[in-house]
Structure formats: C-alpha cells, structure tokens
Design a protein around this motif. Structure first.
Motif, PDB file in Angstrom:
ATOM      1  N   ASN A 186       0.837  -1.207   0.000  1.00  0.00           N
ATOM      2  CA  ASN A 186       0.000   0.000   0.000  1.00  0.00           C
ATOM      3  C   ASN A 186       0.867   1.250   0.000  1.00  0.00           C
ATOM      4  O   ASN A 186       0.742   2.105   0.868  1.00  0.00           O
ATOM      5  N   TYR A 189      -0.686   4.753  -5.494  1.00  0.00           N
ATOM      6  CA  TYR A 189      -1.678   4.277  -6.454  1.00  0.00           C
ATOM      7  C   TYR A 189      -1.255   2.937  -7.047  1.00  0.00           C
ATOM      8  O   TYR A 189      -0.071   2.689  -7.261  1.00  0.00           O
ATOM      9  N   LEU A 191      -0.585   1.274  -9.782  1.00  0.00           N
ATOM     10  CA  LEU A 191      -0.340   1.619 -11.188  1.00  0.00           C
ATOM     11  C   LEU A 191      -0.590   0.452 -12.132  1.00  0.00           C
ATOM     12  O   LEU A 191      -1.012   0.642 -13.275  1.00  0.00           O
ATOM     13  N   LEU A 447     -13.160  11.028 -17.111  1.00  0.00           N
ATOM     14  CA  LEU A 447     -12.081  10.419 -16.314  1.00  0.00           C
ATOM     15  C   LEU A 447     -11.165   9.581 -17.205  1.00  0.00           C
ATOM     16  O   LEU A 447      -9.940   9.630 -17.088  1.00  0.00           O
ATOM     17  N   ARG A 450      -9.025  11.906 -19.288  1.00  0.00           N
ATOM     18  CA  ARG A 450      -7.987  12.561 -18.480  1.00  0.00           C
ATOM     19  C   ARG A 450      -6.808  11.625 -18.246  1.00  0.00           C
ATOM     20  O   ARG A 450      -5.650  12.030 -18.278  1.00  0.00           O
ATOM     21  N   ALA A 454      -3.081  12.103 -19.667  1.00  0.00           N
ATOM     22  CA  ALA A 454      -2.003  12.284 -18.696  1.00  0.00           C
ATOM     23  C   ALA A 454      -0.886  11.263 -18.880  1.00  0.00           C
ATOM     24  O   ALA A 454       0.284  11.552 -18.626  1.00  0.00           O
ATOM     25  N   ILE A 455      -1.238  10.066 -19.316  1.00  0.00           N
ATOM     26  CA  ILE A 455      -0.254   8.979 -19.348  1.00  0.00           C
ATOM     27  C   ILE A 455       0.365   8.792 -20.726  1.00  0.00           C
ATOM     28  O   ILE A 455       1.559   8.505 -20.847  1.00  0.00           O
TER      29      ILE A 455
ATOM     30  N   LEU B 170     -15.969  13.489  -6.982  1.00  0.00           N
ATOM     31  CA  LEU B 170     -14.684  13.950  -7.500  1.00  0.00           C
ATOM     32  C   LEU B 170     -14.304  15.305  -6.885  1.00  0.00           C
ATOM     33  O   LEU B 170     -15.120  15.950  -6.229  1.00  0.00           O
ATOM     34  N   ASP B 172     -13.989  18.180  -7.956  1.00  0.00           N
ATOM     35  CA  ASP B 172     -14.750  19.379  -8.331  1.00  0.00           C
ATOM     36  C   ASP B 172     -16.224  19.267  -7.950  1.00  0.00           C
ATOM     37  O   ASP B 172     -17.022  20.127  -8.300  1.00  0.00           O
ATOM     38  N   LEU B 194      -8.534   3.163  -9.427  1.00  0.00           N
ATOM     39  CA  LEU B 194      -7.853   4.428  -9.163  1.00  0.00           C
ATOM     40  C   LEU B 194      -8.146   4.923  -7.760  1.00  0.00           C
ATOM     41  O   LEU B 194      -7.266   5.458  -7.080  1.00  0.00           O
ATOM     42  N   PHE B 195      -9.400   4.804  -7.349  1.00  0.00           N
ATOM     43  CA  PHE B 195      -9.825   5.409  -6.085  1.00  0.00           C
ATOM     44  C   PHE B 195      -9.565   4.496  -4.889  1.00  0.00           C
ATOM     45  O   PHE B 195      -9.359   4.957  -3.775  1.00  0.00           O
ATOM     46  N   GLY B 197      -7.533   2.549  -2.439  1.00  0.00           N
ATOM     47  CA  GLY B 197      -6.145   2.659  -2.000  1.00  0.00           C
ATOM     48  C   GLY B 197      -5.518   4.019  -2.236  1.00  0.00           C
ATOM     49  O   GLY B 197      -4.340   4.205  -1.922  1.00  0.00           O
ATOM     50  N   ALA B 198      -6.259   4.969  -2.789  1.00  0.00           N
ATOM     51  CA  ALA B 198      -5.677   6.296  -3.068  1.00  0.00           C
ATOM     52  C   ALA B 198      -5.815   7.233  -1.871  1.00  0.00           C
ATOM     53  O   ALA B 198      -5.430   8.399  -1.957  1.00  0.00           O
ATOM     54  N   THR B 201      -7.152  10.930  -2.078  1.00  0.00           N
ATOM     55  CA  THR B 201      -6.476  12.018  -2.804  1.00  0.00           C
ATOM     56  C   THR B 201      -7.054  12.229  -4.194  1.00  0.00           C
ATOM     57  O   THR B 201      -6.844  13.279  -4.794  1.00  0.00           O
ATOM     58  N   LEU B 202      -7.753  11.227  -4.739  1.00  0.00           N
ATOM     59  CA  LEU B 202      -8.261  11.341  -6.109  1.00  0.00           C
ATOM     60  C   LEU B 202      -9.775  11.524  -6.161  1.00  0.00           C
ATOM     61  O   LEU B 202     -10.319  11.942  -7.185  1.00  0.00           O
ATOM     62  N   MET B 448       2.500   8.530 -10.800  1.00  0.00           N
ATOM     63  CA  MET B 448       1.579   8.878  -9.709  1.00  0.00           C
ATOM     64  C   MET B 448       1.214  10.353  -9.760  1.00  0.00           C
ATOM     65  O   MET B 448       0.046  10.725  -9.598  1.00  0.00           O
ATOM     66  N   ILE B 451      -1.210  11.176 -12.617  1.00  0.00           N
ATOM     67  CA  ILE B 451      -2.585  10.777 -12.309  1.00  0.00           C
ATOM     68  C   ILE B 451      -3.226  11.765 -11.345  1.00  0.00           C
ATOM     69  O   ILE B 451      -4.348  12.214 -11.554  1.00  0.00           O
ATOM     70  N   ARG B 452      -2.495  12.107 -10.299  1.00  0.00           N
ATOM     71  CA  ARG B 452      -3.078  13.037  -9.317  1.00  0.00           C
ATOM     72  C   ARG B 452      -3.387  14.388  -9.965  1.00  0.00           C
ATOM     73  O   ARG B 452      -4.444  14.968  -9.727  1.00  0.00           O
ATOM     74  N   ALA B 454      -4.026  14.933 -13.110  1.00  0.00           N
ATOM     75  CA  ALA B 454      -5.102  14.799 -14.103  1.00  0.00           C
ATOM     76  C   ALA B 454      -6.476  14.666 -13.457  1.00  0.00           C
ATOM     77  O   ALA B 454      -7.478  15.110 -14.001  1.00  0.00           O
ATOM     78  N   ILE B 455      -6.536  14.041 -12.282  1.00  0.00           N
ATOM     79  CA  ILE B 455      -7.840  13.708 -11.686  1.00  0.00           C
ATOM     80  C   ILE B 455      -8.276  14.729 -10.638  1.00  0.00           C
ATOM     81  O   ILE B 455      -9.449  15.059 -10.538  1.00  0.00           O
ATOM     82  N   VAL B 465       0.141  10.846   0.499  1.00  0.00           N
ATOM     83  CA  VAL B 465       0.449   9.869  -0.555  1.00  0.00           C
ATOM     84  C   VAL B 465       1.583  10.316  -1.485  1.00  0.00           C
ATOM     85  O   VAL B 465       2.636   9.677  -1.543  1.00  0.00           O
TER      86      VAL B 465
END
Lengths: 469, 469
Positions: A186, A189, A191, A447, A450, A454-455, B170, B172, B194-195, B197-198, B201-202, B448, B451-452, B454-455, B465
């Motif tokens: 943990n 993210y 990945l 999403l 995005r 981003a990637i 999200l 926003d 994505l969400f 374990g994040a 933060t996302l 990482m 992603i952060r 972008a989201i 994180v």
C-alpha cells in the motif's frame, strides 16, 4: 514507406519486417474480423529494444499498435487503414524469467503463449488458472492488456486479478519496472491496474508477475438439466453455498446449443433430460480425496433436486467423460460457425439478473423479427452471457449480418436498463469504440480521457478504447 | 474562521460543526499518532450533500480532508496544522443500500462500520471477509480508500479485491456513479481501481458494491510450533498444497510474542512445544462437514511433521479454544503497548523471502544496537510482517522513540534489497510521504503525479500519498 526505411535503418532488418506479406499478415486478426495497413512490423527481442523502438516512434510522431497473439475479436491489435502506424509484436519476448513455487508466482515475458505459462506452472505442481479457447496461441501480454476472462473466473478472477506486478514500456519509451512479487503493498496508487485491461493504450506490458495457485487434487464435473431458466442462478447460489470454495465453473447451455453441437461437433457428451430447455455444466476441484469430493457433490445434487432447480444430473465418471462434457460447452462457438453466420453479443449483468436479461433481450429481438434464432450460453457464474444470433435459413449471410445494428439497438437497450456491460470479457478495441459513449456517463468518459491524456496521449493504439477528441 | 462561517451559512449548522471541541476531536486519530487543525468539520447526510460541500470547497479554494472512522495509523485522515482545511466526515452515510444474496453482493455507503457490513452479510447467510482489529469502529469507505488488509487476505484478497463498483465524489464536486454489480466488465479503464487505495487524494468514495462469499460451514484452527523460521514458508506451501482452497489465515508468532501475551493478556492459548522460537496460527474453513475437514487437516499435520517443518500442533476442539488461539495472535499489539513504547514496521516481501528478511533486518538492527528487542509477527501468508521494536528496560520511551530514524534506515535498507514494501497494509498517509521517493523509481513517481494532477490536483487531501511539487 519513409517510416519503414527510417525504422529499418535505425534498428536493422532483423527487427523491422519490410516484406509486404509479413506486414499484411500482422494487419489482420486471427478471425479475419478486422484488417488494416501498417508502415512496418517491428519484432523486438528485449525490453530495451521495445523501449528503443517506442521512443523512436514517439520522437518521430509515429503511433504504435502493440500486438500479442492477435487472437482478440475487437480489433484492438490491428492498425488503422492509414498505413502510417507501426505494429509492435511482442512474440520474441517469450522467456519465463522466474518461477517461485513457495511464493506461488511466475515472472513471465509478454510474448509467452498462455499455454506455455500454464505448463510452466504445472511443471512445479502449481496452477495458473487463466484458461480460454485461444490459450494455445494467445500471448499472456495480450491476455493481460485485454483483461481476459474465460471459464475459471468464477473462482480465480479475471486476468486483472491474477497479477502482482508489471513491467511496462511507456508511450515515450521509458520503462516502468513494477515487477514486484508482493501480495500486500500500500505505497501509493496501484499503477499496474491502469495498464491491465487498457488494451495497450496507456503503455505496453512487457512482463508480469503472475499469481499461481495450488493444483486441485480431485475434480468433479457435472452436466445437469435445469427446471427452467430461473433455476440457473438458484442452482449457482446453492452450489456456492454447499461447495463454494471448490466451484470453478458454472456454464449455462441452452437446448439450441445442444442441437448445434450434436449436429456439428463429434465426441461431445449429451445431457440428461434432453427435453428441458436449459442445462448447465459445473466443475468442482479441491484438495479433498476424490471420493470425499464426489460424496459432497452428490449431496449437493440431491439438495438441488429436492429444492427444485435440478431435474437431472450426470457426473463424469472418467477423464474421457469429463472431456466429452467440456467438448459440449467448448464446441458451441465452432458449431455456430458451421451452422452459418453469427451476430455476437458478449454481455454481462448481475448474476441475479441473468434470467431477466435473457428473457427481455429475447423478447425484444422477437418483436423485431419473429424468426430470430437465439443461442444464449456462457459463463453465467460471472453473469457473462454470450448472447448470439444465428443466421436463419431464409436469409443470406450478408443480409443477416447487415441487420446487426438493429439487433444491437434492441439488445443494448436491455443491457442499459439492467446496468450491465456490452463487453464483458472481449474489450472495446476499435469495434466498440463508437458504442461506448452510449453506456458511460460524461463523468466516466471524462475520467478515462484525463487518464489517457495524462499517461500516453494517443501515441499508443489511437482509435481504440476511448477517443480523446 | 471566515471559511467556517461561509460554510455554515451555505450549508447550515447541522452539517457544519462550529463547536471547537467537536472540531478538535476530528483533528486527531484514534491512536493519537497524528494531530492537526481544521477550519470546519462537515457531516453531510447524503451523496448530494457531499458533492455540494466538495464543490463549494473547490470553488472557494478550500482543500478537503475526507475522514471515515479515523482509525488509520498513517495520518491519512488528519488535516495539516494550518487550520484552513475542511474535514469531511462520511459517518452519516451509513445505509446498507442493497443486499443481493444470489449475486453475492452488498451495496453499502461509505460510513457503514465494517462490523455492520459483516453483520448484514451474515444476516443473509453470506460472508464479507474483510476483517481486522479496528472492524468495530472503522468505516468501509476508509477501509476501501486505504485498501485495508487483515488476516483473511491470504484467501479473499485485500479490500481492493472485494469491490465490484464504486460511487465517488470527485474533487470538483461531480459524482461518478460506477456502482455496477458486474463480475466481468471490459469496457475501458478500471476506474474504481484508481480510487481504491488512493487514500482520498483522487476522489471521495461515498458507496461501494462489495463482493460477498459463501459462509464456511466448518472451521479448523491450529496452533503449531515450527522447527525454525525457514519452516514458516515451507509449512505454508504444504498447507496450500494440501488444503489450499480452505486456508484462510497463516499467522507467524515468535516466542517473544508468546512471552508478552502470557504476561499481559489473560485468556490467550499457549502453544505446544513452547521451547521453540517460532509458532504459527493456521485457520481453515470450508463447506465440508467438520469431521471431514478435521481428518484432512490431521493428515496435513502428519505430513508436515514427517517432512520436518512442524514440531508439534494443537487443533482447537471448541469455539472457546479457537477464541483463545486467536487471542494469542490478536493480543500481541496490546501486549506490546503494555510492555512499553513501540517502533512499528509494517513491511512486506515475497513469501519466500520472509525468513531472509527477518534474519537480515534483525542482524542489521543488532549491529546498530546489541540490546534491540525485536517482536516480528504477522500475516506471513501474504509476506506481511509487523516487524516491531520494543522499548528496552534501560531506555526511557522518548529516548527510544527518538532513535526511530536510525532503526528505519537499517530496516528499510533490507526491504529495498529484497524489493519489498515499506507499507504493506497501512498506507502512506502523511507519515510515509517523505520516505516514499526512496523506494520508488522516478518513472513511478512521475506516473503517480500525472494521475493526481489529471484527476484531482491537490484539492483533496494535500500532503498525503504523493506530493505534486
């Protein structure tokens, strides 16, 4: 042509196919469902070479289409028609890098054939459970990139669930080494989940750490006649309740499939109580001695008979009988093709909604065309139905196939109402790119865009999965 | 203060705590490991209210710290010291929205207590297997946001593996409704991963579709004395081989833990062959009748005894004996605290590397300080070791705890060499933010951050994180 020449001069003729025949062969899938054109087909021998080629393409504005065994049915590994894309074949990255029987892991390169991975696991008395029709020619990298499913997912999960670590070449040619062998980690993210199932749009999987499992010591295979369609989820729930940790497959088979297979596929078992409309193939495997397993399954079948979902059952008494039962299930796709043209649907709903889906989708199609010939079978243990339409005798194949959009409208409407999926295990590729926005909210599409922006932008596999503009 | 007043006038006093005591209580975790300050604590009653509050914060440039049961140990749910952040408590979103026993799913809101989810599953004769010490007060949303682990992950996976769908607010204020009940769905990127374990933060998880499992009908719990440390992975491999589908826990216990528990925790079972250095607690559960399960476990134990890893074993003959065995394992954290101050490590390595890790990390610490008092135990079935250091008699707590950085350097160096994880199940939060870059490649950190950005940018849980700058 300029791209091909530049690539060849940069990487040499051994890596870059220039023979038009070889290039053309990589531009059509194994089922000849999708075809395109490519500037070149590149066959790197190492991760470093993959990275170099991808980096070269990025800096030269050339997009890359990664390709494994080319067995996908959605066109995800097929270039577009422009002739400007480079197909990147992973087949030479085919080393099993490590097997760790104590950790129950195998570290394998993307180009390993799935059957080769299964065999390597079996060599150390372990099971790699991912299994489906194309296992003899598909590559593990493609299976992971498309999050392949199959008949064992009820117990072991989809391809995504069988991975502990990944090595990925990113769109700009950098390498992410995430080849960890950890069951718990943990630290940020996850990945690897980004790249699994992304169909090569976010990065190119070059190697993976796969989970292995203990090999079941005893197996029981049962072919049953169901009381009716509603009996399918009821029997599944009972089987999970009574023998859940050993249940590895629960496949629904309609009488239409029995007719097709009995006509076109030799050596398949026929079910008991053949006058019923619905049948199921169940498989259990465990660490118990065979006799104990058989007694437990017998007790389950008796309960199912008493409670109603079961009309009759046959338990395989030998490996030959087991094979014949599986030939009935696995012969269905071939029998369909021998019958004629097929309009395929690979949908999923909640397991509890399977009967409603089959009934409502069938009714919607019958309203459209009273002569529709439906063959709905599949991995009902996962709510995944291969809901296929067979060519009717009165219509030529092109005429029948031309009606696919109308059939899709009818079936997809039911999928939408039941909050299901229009691609349970086959992915999006290019074939379902246009349909997807009808099933995703604007938030979800945003999403996905995005993340892709981003990637990787559209440097890898443009025109697949999700469009950026 | 201006933020608190604006929020309160926008959403009313029922949602926005203004009482300084209530605000302060939400700014320190249950273990008093981390503390901060907040402008306000908001307790929305619905997803729409969560969305409205988060949207308001985004448009007013106020960052949000989501908080569940506040039982995390890494400070992931605690605001920084600025007093400008808003703590968003999910506790009022505590409805079980649906239980579908046939589909084996539960749709629950984020604020449900984990034990409440377990009980709702049990009410329909199903198992929700996520289980760990804080289950009576932690919330499911927090457990998913931190990808919680526990003692059952060997069989059922981590929290991440137990989710079919998510509903997320999200950064926003938009809501992503991904509450699907599907076991197979290959229509694009797996956004829920994505969400999970994040750590918030996302996006903020507001509800989830959880997988349920059949309830085991028979359970066998065994406390064993191991020949030596190397016997642990050997016995685990043998247990998986002989009874793999039923093995739900494999916990390593050192003699040091036995001493601590026997001194500080009443009612705990003591293992056989107490002169050994290492012990293990195994649990098996299945659908077999108890007698059949016990015979199978007996046969496994005989094989383990003959092959060497096992010295002696005690099988629980009653629920009371089973509880006493688990009290031995679960009493360890409390016994440590009663002994004195603790320096905690929550690391993981490949299961096959567990003995090497414990030996090498112990040796590195002894080189640093010959009087070091190590208590290494935990979920060895997952390669997860709680490698803890106990306060020595000759040192005061502050003096001992002040040496943590030196201890970390020594232990982390071994983790790094074995390609392990410095946070197996507890996450990053704020506590490990600074350490992480030492264990991740620049490529991984870049992914990482992308992603952060972008989201969510740093609108949610900044300073946790991964840092964006």
């Amino acid at each position: 042509l300029a791209i091909a020449a530049s690539l060849s001069s940069a990487f040499g003729p051994d890596l870059c196919a220039t023979d038009p025949g070889a290039i053309a062969a990589a531009c059509v899938d194994a089922w000849q469902l999708h075809a395109g054109r490519a500037a070149s087909v590149v066959r790197p021998r190492s991760v470093a070479e993959v990275a170099a080629v991808v980096g070269w393409c990025a800096s030269h504005g050339v997009t890359v289409v990664p390709q494994g065994g080319n067995t996908g049915v959605m066109g995800g590994a097929i270039p577009d028609g422009s002739g400007t894309q480079v197909v990147l074949c992973l087949s030479r990255l085919n080393r099993i890098r490590e097997i760790d029987p104590v950790n129950h892991t195998a570290t394998v390169e993307a180009g390993c054939i799935l059957a080769q991975v299964q065999a390597a696991a079996a060599d150390v008395d372990r099971l790699f459970p991912l299994s489906f029709g194309a296992e003899g020619s598909c590559q593990i990298g493609g299976a992971l990139a498309t999050n392949a499913g199959g008949s064992n997912t009820l117990r072991y999960g989809n391809a995504r669930d069988l991975v502990l670590g990944l090595e990925v070449v990113l769109a700009d040619g950098r390498v992410w080494n995430g080849l960890r062998k950890l069951r718990k980690d943990n630290t940020g993210y996850d990945l690897k989940q980004l790249f699994l199932g992304a169909e090569g749009t976010l990065g190119i999987i070059t190697a993976a750490v796969l989970k292995l499992f203990p090999k079941p010591r005893s197996v029981a295979t049962v072919l049953v006649a169901l009381a009716d369609l509603d009996a399918a989820p009821r029997l599944l729930a009972l089987a999970r309740d009574r023998s859940g940790e050993m249940l590895s497959a629960f496949e629904l088979i309609p009488r239409r499939s029995i007719e097709l297979v009995s006509k076109h596929v030799p050596g398949a078992a026929m079910p008991p109580a053949a006058e019923q409309d619905w049948f199921a193939l169940l498989e259990f495997g465990g660490s118990q001695p065979s006799q104990a397993l058989n007694e437990q399954i017998q007790s389950l079948l008796e309960a199912a008979f008493e409670q109603g979902p079961l009309v009759d059952a046959a338990v395989a008494a030998s490996m030959a009988q087991r094979d014949a039962m599986w030939r009935l299930r696995e012969g269905i796709p071939d029998a369909q093709l021998r019958h004629g043209a097929v309009v395929y649907f690979d949908v999923s709903v909640a397991v509890s909604d399977v009967p409603a889906f089959i009934r409502e989708a069938s009714a919607a199609l019958v309203r459209l065309d009273a002569s529709v010939d439906i063959n709905a079978f599949g991995h009902v243990g996962d709510g995944n139905i291969h809901f296929n339409l067979l060519q009717p005798a009165h219509a030529a194949a092109p005429e029948f196939l031309a009606r696919k959009p109308a059939f899709e409208d009818a079936v997809f409407e039911v999928v939408r109402r039941l909050n299901g999926s229009i691609s349970a295990e086959h992915g999006v590729g290019q074939a379902k790119l246009a349909a997807l926005p009808g099933f995703k909210s604007e938030v979800e599409l945003d999403l996905m865009r995005r993340i892709r922006r981003a990637i990787a932008q559209e440097q890898l596999n443009p025109g697949k999965v999700v469009a950026l503009s």
